[in-house]
Design a protein around this motif. Structure first.
Motif, mmCIF file in Angstrom:
data_model
loop_
_atom_site.group_PDB
_atom_site.id
_atom_site.type_symbol
_atom_site.label_atom_id
_atom_site.label_comp_id
_atom_site.label_asym_id
_atom_site.label_seq_id
_atom_site.Cartn_x
_atom_site.Cartn_y
_atom_site.Cartn_z
ATOM 1 N N ASP A 119 0.827 -1.210 0.000
ATOM 2 C CA ASP A 119 0.000 0.000 0.000
ATOM 3 C C ASP A 119 0.858 1.256 0.000
ATOM 4 O OD1 ASP A 119 -2.544 -1.385 0.212
ATOM 5 O OD2 ASP A 119 -1.907 -1.904 2.240
ATOM 6 N N VAL A 120 1.978 1.193 0.692
ATOM 7 C CA VAL A 120 2.936 2.303 0.733
ATOM 8 C C VAL A 120 4.311 1.715 0.426
ATOM 9 C CG1 VAL A 120 3.951 4.157 2.101
ATOM 10 C CG2 VAL A 120 1.564 3.501 2.485
ATOM 11 N N LEU A 122 8.269 2.243 0.149
ATOM 12 C CA LEU A 122 9.436 3.041 0.510
ATOM 13 C C LEU A 122 10.663 2.430 -0.135
ATOM 14 C CD1 LEU A 122 8.791 3.503 4.359
ATOM 15 C CD2 LEU A 122 7.975 4.942 2.480
ATOM 16 N N TYR A 151 0.094 3.240 -11.701
ATOM 17 C CA TYR A 151 0.980 4.076 -10.898
ATOM 18 C C TYR A 151 1.788 5.051 -11.747
ATOM 19 C CZ TYR A 151 0.179 0.694 -7.099
ATOM 20 O OH TYR A 151 -0.378 -0.110 -6.149
ATOM 21 N N HIS A 173 10.547 7.165 -7.722
ATOM 22 C CA HIS A 173 9.766 8.135 -6.949
ATOM 23 C C HIS A 173 9.165 9.191 -7.875
ATOM 24 C CE1 HIS A 173 9.438 11.886 -4.466
ATOM 25 N NE2 HIS A 173 8.777 11.043 -3.695
ATOM 26 N N GLY A 176 6.111 7.901 -9.774
ATOM 27 C CA GLY A 176 4.972 7.462 -8.983
ATOM 28 C C GLY A 176 4.965 6.023 -8.525
ATOM 29 N N TRP A 179 6.630 5.920 -2.771
ATOM 30 C CA TRP A 179 6.100 7.033 -1.984
ATOM 31 C C TRP A 179 7.214 7.940 -1.479
ATOM 32 C CZ3 TRP A 179 2.408 10.157 -1.253
ATOM 33 C CH2 TRP A 179 2.245 10.849 -0.054
ATOM 34 N N LYS A 180 8.238 7.352 -0.845
ATOM 35 C CA LYS A 180 9.353 8.146 -0.334
ATOM 36 C C LYS A 180 10.657 7.382 -0.491
ATOM 37 C CE LYS A 180 7.036 11.104 3.056
ATOM 38 N NZ LYS A 180 6.951 11.508 4.481
#
Length: 259
Positions: A119-120, A122, A151, A173, A176, A179-180
């Protein structure tokens, strides 16, 4: 025998670590079986309210372990995907808990698909992403043809899949996919911090957010508005919603319980 997937649960977070560092956590029959078991275990544990998936050593996952002939008696690639890969990807996407993937190195082939199933997402600054499939005459699988156009957009998805060019974390990043981006030494701490934060939040709402988003691409606007209304009705009756509203009115920090 050493486990190919390490499982640790603490402070409401289940950390799943792919553990074949000598081959950049390449996916063979053992690691696929143990990962499926670990994901199912995290989903079933009421004490677990967030999941963190990462890799041991210097890679997240190099994709399928071709040298190991991970088919293990399954000769057809489609059957192999349906039986061993698809259940993991679907379990991560449908899990009623937020899933963070912390990409600590290379994420190639199905390993990139696995990273994008979070979902996220990194990434460490040294991480890289590669749709390696076309280099050996295959097509992207394990969800990549679903995730990439959603995405990164269709043009980038086509280029990534056809050209099979490796991109770094900053580029991932920018387009897209991530996320970070964190410094290498900080990635695991930052991912753990985020996972613990999510575990302390209204996780039933997160489950319904995932449910709504999972339906959104197959619905028109009217149908999706109805999905939102139905789920919002459920969300508004949860203990966490009542606690959140009360804490806002009373100007205090809410104490969410995931109920």
């Amino acid at each position: 025998m050493t486990s190919t997937v390490l499982y640790q649960a603490s402070e409401g977070v289940a950390t799943l670590t792919l553990n074949r560092p000598d081959v950049l956590n390449a996916l063979n029959a053992d690691i696929l079986r143990e990962l499926r078991e670990a994901v199912d275990r995290a989903a079933a544990d009421a004490e677990v309210r967030a999941v963190l998936l990462t890799g041991a050593g210097r890679g997240f996952c190099a994709g399928a372990d071709l040298a190991a002939r991970q088919g293990g008696g399954v000769s057809d690639s489609g059957t192999l995907l349906r039986e061993r890969y698809h259940p993991i990807i679907m379990a991560l996407r449908e899990m009623p808990k937020p899933v963070i993937t912390a990409v600590n190195g290379v994420a190639a082939g199905a390993g990139m698909s696995l990273a994008l199933a979070g979902d996220v997402v990194l990434a460490a600054r040294s991480a890289s992403f590669l749709q390696a499939f076309s280099k050996i005459g295959l097509i992207p699988d394990a969800g990549s043809t679903y995730f990439l156009p959603r995405y990164a957009g269709e043009m980038r998805a086509r280029a990534l899949a056809i050209l099979a060019e490796k991109i770094d974390a900053e580029e991932a990043h920018r387009i897209g996919l991530v996320w970070k981006v964190h410094e290498d030494a900080a990635l695991q701490d930052e991912a753990g911090k985020l996972a613990r934060h999510l575990a302390s939040m209204p996780t039933m709402a997160y489950a319904m957010i995932k449910e709504a988003l999972n339906q959104s691409f197959s619905n028109d606007l009217a149908a999706q508005l109805e999905v939102e209304a139905t789920l919002q009705s459920r969300a508004s009756r949860t203990e966490d919603c009542k606690e959140g509203v009360a804490a806002f009115v009373e100007k205090r920090k809410p104490q969410f319980k995931g109920r």
